[in-house]
Scaffold this motif. Structure first.
Motif, PDB file in Angstrom:
ATOM      1  N   ILE A 208      -9.111   4.370   6.967  1.00  0.00           N
ATOM      2  CA  ILE A 208      -8.788   4.973   5.673  1.00  0.00           C
ATOM      3  C   ILE A 208     -10.067   5.152   4.862  1.00  0.00           C
ATOM      4  O   ILE A 208     -11.018   4.376   4.985  1.00  0.00           O
ATOM      5  N   LEU A 209     -10.069   6.187   4.031  1.00  0.00           N
ATOM      6  CA  LEU A 209     -11.168   6.456   3.103  1.00  0.00           C
ATOM      7  C   LEU A 209     -10.543   6.624   1.724  1.00  0.00           C
ATOM      8  O   LEU A 209      -9.614   7.416   1.544  1.00  0.00           O
ATOM      9  N   ALA A 210     -11.029   5.863   0.758  1.00  0.00           N
ATOM     10  CA  ALA A 210     -10.422   5.880  -0.573  1.00  0.00           C
ATOM     11  C   ALA A 210     -11.494   5.963  -1.652  1.00  0.00           C
ATOM     12  O   ALA A 210     -12.589   5.412  -1.502  1.00  0.00           O
ATOM     13  N   ASP A 211     -11.145   6.660  -2.722  1.00  0.00           N
ATOM     14  CA  ASP A 211     -12.060   6.777  -3.856  1.00  0.00           C
ATOM     15  C   ASP A 211     -11.241   6.913  -5.134  1.00  0.00           C
ATOM     16  O   ASP A 211     -10.244   7.645  -5.172  1.00  0.00           O
ATOM     17  N   GLU A 212     -11.662   6.229  -6.152  1.00  0.00           N
ATOM     18  CA  GLU A 212     -10.938   6.230  -7.423  1.00  0.00           C
ATOM     19  C   GLU A 212     -11.399   7.384  -8.304  1.00  0.00           C
ATOM     20  O   GLU A 212     -12.586   7.722  -8.358  1.00  0.00           O
ATOM     21  N   ILE A 213     -10.447   8.020  -8.983  1.00  0.00           N
ATOM     22  CA  ILE A 213     -10.751   9.105  -9.913  1.00  0.00           C
ATOM     23  C   ILE A 213      -9.939   8.900 -11.182  1.00  0.00           C
ATOM     24  O   ILE A 213      -8.943   8.172 -11.191  1.00  0.00           O
ATOM     25  N   THR A 214     -10.364   9.562 -12.257  1.00  0.00           N
ATOM     26  CA  THR A 214      -9.657   9.491 -13.541  1.00  0.00           C
ATOM     27  C   THR A 214      -9.295  10.895 -13.989  1.00  0.00           C
ATOM     28  O   THR A 214     -10.126  11.806 -13.964  1.00  0.00           O
ATOM     29  N   SER A 215      -8.061  11.079 -14.397  1.00  0.00           N
ATOM     30  CA  SER A 215      -7.603  12.370 -14.887  1.00  0.00           C
ATOM     31  C   SER A 215      -6.678  12.142 -16.068  1.00  0.00           C
ATOM     32  O   SER A 215      -5.659  11.460 -15.943  1.00  0.00           O
ATOM     33  N   HIS A 216      -7.037  12.699 -17.234  1.00  0.00           N
ATOM     34  CA  HIS A 216      -6.232  12.570 -18.450  1.00  0.00           C
ATOM     35  C   HIS A 216      -5.902  11.107 -18.745  1.00  0.00           C
ATOM     36  O   HIS A 216      -4.743  10.740 -18.982  1.00  0.00           O
TER      37      HIS A 216
ATOM     38  N   ILE B  78       3.306   4.297   8.435  1.00  0.00           N
ATOM     39  CA  ILE B  78       2.034   4.237   9.164  1.00  0.00           C
ATOM     40  C   ILE B  78       1.727   2.769   9.445  1.00  0.00           C
ATOM     41  O   ILE B  78       1.582   1.979   8.511  1.00  0.00           O
ATOM     42  N   PRO B  79       1.637   2.366  10.704  1.00  0.00           N
ATOM     43  CA  PRO B  79       1.437   0.942  11.038  1.00  0.00           C
ATOM     44  C   PRO B  79       0.112   0.404  10.496  1.00  0.00           C
ATOM     45  O   PRO B  79      -0.955   0.942  10.780  1.00  0.00           O
ATOM     46  N   LEU B  80       0.179  -0.646   9.722  1.00  0.00           N
ATOM     47  CA  LEU B  80      -1.033  -1.272   9.184  1.00  0.00           C
ATOM     48  C   LEU B  80      -1.859  -1.930  10.277  1.00  0.00           C
ATOM     49  O   LEU B  80      -3.093  -1.978  10.198  1.00  0.00           O
ATOM     50  N   GLU B  81      -1.194  -2.417  11.324  1.00  0.00           N
ATOM     51  CA  GLU B  81      -1.921  -3.123  12.382  1.00  0.00           C
ATOM     52  C   GLU B  81      -2.799  -2.190  13.220  1.00  0.00           C
ATOM     53  O   GLU B  81      -3.670  -2.663  13.971  1.00  0.00           O
ATOM     54  N   ASP B  82      -2.598  -0.859  13.085  1.00  0.00           N
ATOM     55  CA  ASP B  82      -3.423   0.089  13.845  1.00  0.00           C
ATOM     56  C   ASP B  82      -4.651   0.540  13.047  1.00  0.00           C
ATOM     57  O   ASP B  82      -5.443   1.334  13.552  1.00  0.00           O
ATOM     58  N   MET B  83      -4.803   0.060  11.818  1.00  0.00           N
ATOM     59  CA  MET B  83      -5.970   0.421  11.020  1.00  0.00           C
ATOM     60  C   MET B  83      -7.207  -0.284  11.593  1.00  0.00           C
ATOM     61  O   MET B  83      -7.199  -1.491  11.820  1.00  0.00           O
ATOM     62  N   ARG B  84      -8.273   0.495  11.817  1.00  0.00           N
ATOM     63  CA  ARG B  84      -9.479  -0.056  12.414  1.00  0.00           C
ATOM     64  C   ARG B  84     -10.705   0.058  11.512  1.00  0.00           C
ATOM     65  O   ARG B  84     -11.799  -0.346  11.900  1.00  0.00           O
ATOM     66  N   GLY B  85     -10.531   0.619  10.327  1.00  0.00           N
ATOM     67  CA  GLY B  85     -11.671   0.738   9.434  1.00  0.00           C
ATOM     68  C   GLY B  85     -11.242   1.120   8.033  1.00  0.00           C
ATOM     69  O   GLY B  85     -10.168   1.669   7.811  1.00  0.00           O
ATOM     70  N   GLN B  86     -12.096   0.779   7.049  1.00  0.00           N
ATOM     71  CA  GLN B  86     -11.862   1.126   5.645  1.00  0.00           C
ATOM     72  C   GLN B  86     -13.171   1.591   5.029  1.00  0.00           C
ATOM     73  O   GLN B  86     -14.219   0.986   5.265  1.00  0.00           O
ATOM     74  N   GLY B  87     -13.094   2.652   4.244  1.00  0.00           N
ATOM     75  CA  GLY B  87     -14.281   3.173   3.578  1.00  0.00           C
ATOM     76  C   GLY B  87     -14.006   3.423   2.124  1.00  0.00           C
ATOM     77  O   GLY B  87     -13.004   4.031   1.765  1.00  0.00           O
ATOM     78  N   TYR B  88     -14.926   2.935   1.253  1.00  0.00           N
ATOM     79  CA  TYR B  88     -14.754   3.085  -0.187  1.00  0.00           C
ATOM     80  C   TYR B  88     -16.079   3.527  -0.807  1.00  0.00           C
ATOM     81  O   TYR B  88     -17.161   3.156  -0.326  1.00  0.00           O
ATOM     82  N   ASP B  89     -15.983   4.310  -1.869  1.00  0.00           N
ATOM     83  CA  ASP B  89     -17.175   4.747  -2.589  1.00  0.00           C
ATOM     84  C   ASP B  89     -17.506   3.701  -3.633  1.00  0.00           C
ATOM     85  O   ASP B  89     -17.006   3.747  -4.765  1.00  0.00           O
TER      86      ASP B  89
ATOM     87  N   ILE C 274      -5.238  -2.149  -6.272  1.00  0.00           N
ATOM     88  CA  ILE C 274      -5.586  -1.016  -5.411  1.00  0.00           C
ATOM     89  C   ILE C 274      -5.125  -1.281  -3.982  1.00  0.00           C
ATOM     90  O   ILE C 274      -4.556  -0.399  -3.325  1.00  0.00           O
ATOM     91  N   ALA C 275      -5.342  -2.494  -3.492  1.00  0.00           N
ATOM     92  CA  ALA C 275      -4.912  -2.843  -2.129  1.00  0.00           C
ATOM     93  C   ALA C 275      -3.399  -2.739  -1.999  1.00  0.00           C
ATOM     94  O   ALA C 275      -2.884  -2.208  -0.999  1.00  0.00           O
ATOM     95  N   ASP C 276      -2.665  -3.249  -2.992  1.00  0.00           N
ATOM     96  CA  ASP C 276      -1.201  -3.177  -2.952  1.00  0.00           C
ATOM     97  C   ASP C 276      -0.721  -1.733  -2.943  1.00  0.00           C
ATOM     98  O   ASP C 276       0.253  -1.392  -2.248  1.00  0.00           O
ATOM     99  N   THR C 277      -1.394  -0.875  -3.717  1.00  0.00           N
ATOM    100  CA  THR C 277      -1.007   0.545  -3.770  1.00  0.00           C
ATOM    101  C   THR C 277      -1.211   1.217  -2.419  1.00  0.00           C
ATOM    102  O   THR C 277      -0.358   1.986  -1.953  1.00  0.00           O
ATOM    103  N   ILE C 278      -2.342   0.941  -1.771  1.00  0.00           N
ATOM    104  CA  ILE C 278      -2.618   1.524  -0.452  1.00  0.00           C
ATOM    105  C   ILE C 278      -1.604   1.039   0.574  1.00  0.00           C
ATOM    106  O   ILE C 278      -1.044   1.833   1.349  1.00  0.00           O
ATOM    107  N   VAL C 279      -1.355  -0.263   0.591  1.00  0.00           N
ATOM    108  CA  VAL C 279      -0.415  -0.830   1.564  1.00  0.00           C
ATOM    109  C   VAL C 279       0.979  -0.252   1.376  1.00  0.00           C
ATOM    110  O   VAL C 279       1.664   0.103   2.349  1.00  0.00           O
TER     111      VAL C 279
END
Length: 227
Positions: free
Chosen positions: A155-163, A212-223, A199-204
């Protein structure tokens, strides 16, 4: 009845009775309805309803294809005017529909004079609804199916702000069936808090909602990883 030698006399008299004539009319009506059911008013109304549904589906299909085209080309749908004719810029979507209507009689008739003024299917609300349906119920579903076939992913995740609202843009990276490395956008997730735990709870939760099986996740990327 046992006077068969006088059947003609009795039958001719019976034919003139009111109840016999009423039964004959009912029988003729039954035969007509059985042989030509399309002449019945309920059936005619049903046929018209079916024709209206098919007509509206054709219109929505053309409009949905135009929305998809704008999305694939990464161009904005709207301009500074919601009117397909007149002054101002109607935007890419309405301009594209106007161009397609040159070769589509059904679409051209609808754009020129819609059957119902409150059912034009090109308002900004309808555009938003089409984007929601196409994005979440068709495109996202196809991406998730491809992801499950690939099995392992990152997964690749990045936080943004809008309004003044915090969102998390979530993408997924995997190797597709054709051995090509794919990076696909899954969506913007609304954040109630910006702590690491929230943030982790929201992704999970999102991954589980999409099955989508969590046990098949092999990497995480964050800015950045401040939180």
């Amino acid at each position: 009845f046992n006077k068969w030698n006088k059947k003609s006399l009795h039958c001719s008299g019976h034919e003139k009775t009111s109840y016999h004539q009423a039964c004959m009319k009912l029988a003729d009506e039954f035969v007509r309805r059985f042989e030509k059911p399309e002449t019945e008013l309920p059936n005619q109304m049903d046929h018209k309803r079916v024709a209206n549904i098919e007509h509206n589906r054709k219109l929505l299909k053309s409009i949905a294809q135009a929305v998809l085209f704008c999305g694939r080309q990464c161009i904005a749908l709207r301009g500074d005017s919601e009117h397909i004719s007149g002054t101002g810029n109607p935007g890419n979507l309405l301009a594209l529909l106007k161009l397609c209507a040159v070769h589509d009689d059904v679409l051209r008739e609808h754009l020129d004079s819609p059957a119902m003024r409150n059912a034009t299917y090109i308002s900004h609300r309808t555009q938003d609804q089409l984007i929601e349906v196409l994005g979440h119920h068709i495109i996202l579903k196809d991406i998730v199916e491809e992801l499950k076939q690939a099995r392992f992913y990152a997964i690749l995740a990045d936080e943004i702000t809008s309004h003044n609202q915090e969102y998390l843009g979530l993408c997924v990276r995997f190797v597709a069936a054709d051995k090509a490395v794919r990076e696909e956008f899954l969506g913007f997730l609304k954040l109630q808090r910006i702590t690491g735990e929230a943030i982790a709870d929201t992704i999970v939760k999102f991954l589980r909602d999409q099955d989508i099986p969590l046990e098949d996740m092999r990497g995480q990327g964050y800015d950045g990883a401040a939180n």
